[in-house]
Design a protein around this motif. Sequence first.
Motif, PDB file in Angstrom:
ATOM      1  N   LYS A 151       0.824  -1.219   0.000  1.00  0.00           N
ATOM      2  CA  LYS A 151       0.000   0.000   0.000  1.00  0.00           C
ATOM      3  C   LYS A 151       0.859   1.270   0.000  1.00  0.00           C
ATOM      4  O   LYS A 151       0.634   2.166  -0.818  1.00  0.00           O
ATOM      5  N   PRO A 152       1.876   1.376   0.882  1.00  0.00           N
ATOM      6  CA  PRO A 152       2.728   2.573   0.806  1.00  0.00           C
ATOM      7  C   PRO A 152       3.514   2.656  -0.507  1.00  0.00           C
ATOM      8  O   PRO A 152       3.774   3.736  -1.020  1.00  0.00           O
ATOM      9  N   TRP A 153       3.871   1.484  -1.058  1.00  0.00           N
ATOM     10  CA  TRP A 153       4.624   1.474  -2.315  1.00  0.00           C
ATOM     11  C   TRP A 153       3.760   2.015  -3.454  1.00  0.00           C
ATOM     12  O   TRP A 153       4.214   2.827  -4.251  1.00  0.00           O
ATOM     13  N   LEU A 154       2.475   1.572  -3.528  1.00  0.00           N
ATOM     14  CA  LEU A 154       1.580   2.091  -4.563  1.00  0.00           C
ATOM     15  C   LEU A 154       1.231   3.553  -4.325  1.00  0.00           C
ATOM     16  O   LEU A 154       1.173   4.343  -5.253  1.00  0.00           O
ATOM     17  N   GLY A 155       0.977   3.897  -3.083  1.00  0.00           N
ATOM     18  CA  GLY A 155       0.699   5.280  -2.740  1.00  0.00           C
ATOM     19  C   GLY A 155      -0.728   5.734  -2.956  1.00  0.00           C
ATOM     20  O   GLY A 155      -1.097   6.832  -2.558  1.00  0.00           O
ATOM     21  N   LYS A 156      -1.557   4.931  -3.612  1.00  0.00           N
ATOM     22  CA  LYS A 156      -2.961   5.282  -3.821  1.00  0.00           C
ATOM     23  C   LYS A 156      -3.730   4.023  -4.187  1.00  0.00           C
ATOM     24  O   LYS A 156      -3.153   3.055  -4.683  1.00  0.00           O
ATOM     25  N   PRO A 157      -5.047   4.003  -3.938  1.00  0.00           N
ATOM     26  CA  PRO A 157      -5.837   2.812  -4.264  1.00  0.00           C
ATOM     27  C   PRO A 157      -5.933   2.583  -5.769  1.00  0.00           C
ATOM     28  O   PRO A 157      -5.665   3.486  -6.564  1.00  0.00           O
ATOM     29  N   CYS A 158      -6.319   1.393  -6.141  1.00  0.00           N
ATOM     30  CA  CYS A 158      -6.413   1.004  -7.551  1.00  0.00           C
ATOM     31  C   CYS A 158      -7.805   1.285  -8.103  1.00  0.00           C
ATOM     32  O   CYS A 158      -8.766   1.406  -7.354  1.00  0.00           O
ATOM     33  N   ALA A 159      -7.892   1.369  -9.418  1.00  0.00           N
ATOM     34  CA  ALA A 159      -9.163   1.592 -10.105  1.00  0.00           C
ATOM     35  C   ALA A 159      -9.286   0.574 -11.226  1.00  0.00           C
ATOM     36  O   ALA A 159      -8.306   0.245 -11.893  1.00  0.00           O
TER      37      ALA A 159
END
Length: 128
Positions: A20-28
């Motif tokens: 989650k911190p690596w992505l930095g934002k939720p997915c769509a």
Amino acid sequence: VKSDWDMCRMPSNIPPEVWKPWLGKPCARASPSYELTPQIAEAEQFAGPPGRVEWLLSAKDSVKKMQMKSVDMEDGCSHLADKISNNPGDGLGGDGTCLCTTCVEGDGRSVPWIDEQTQRTEIAFVVF
């Protein structure tokens, strides 16, 4: 576009507190779905005219300039102040110029070349 952490598809052996911190934002999720294999005919055709076309021309530009343009495409020219160099006329964006020609939206906002709404890209090589 609706986004949520539950929409992210990550390997089950990686804990959420890591990815989650690596992505930095939720997915769509894209609508309609665009999961295509390279073998089917739909993978060869785009619906409508191509948009946000960028060229990296090795016969015209130096490797350094193409690298700097790739950085601008990646971050949407959001770090132009950090690019200002001692050689502002070097043509490498050292004067704070964005080298990504399609990263500025109509309202003046800068966005990355590939964003959440990108369904696919085409990379082509000219060989003769």
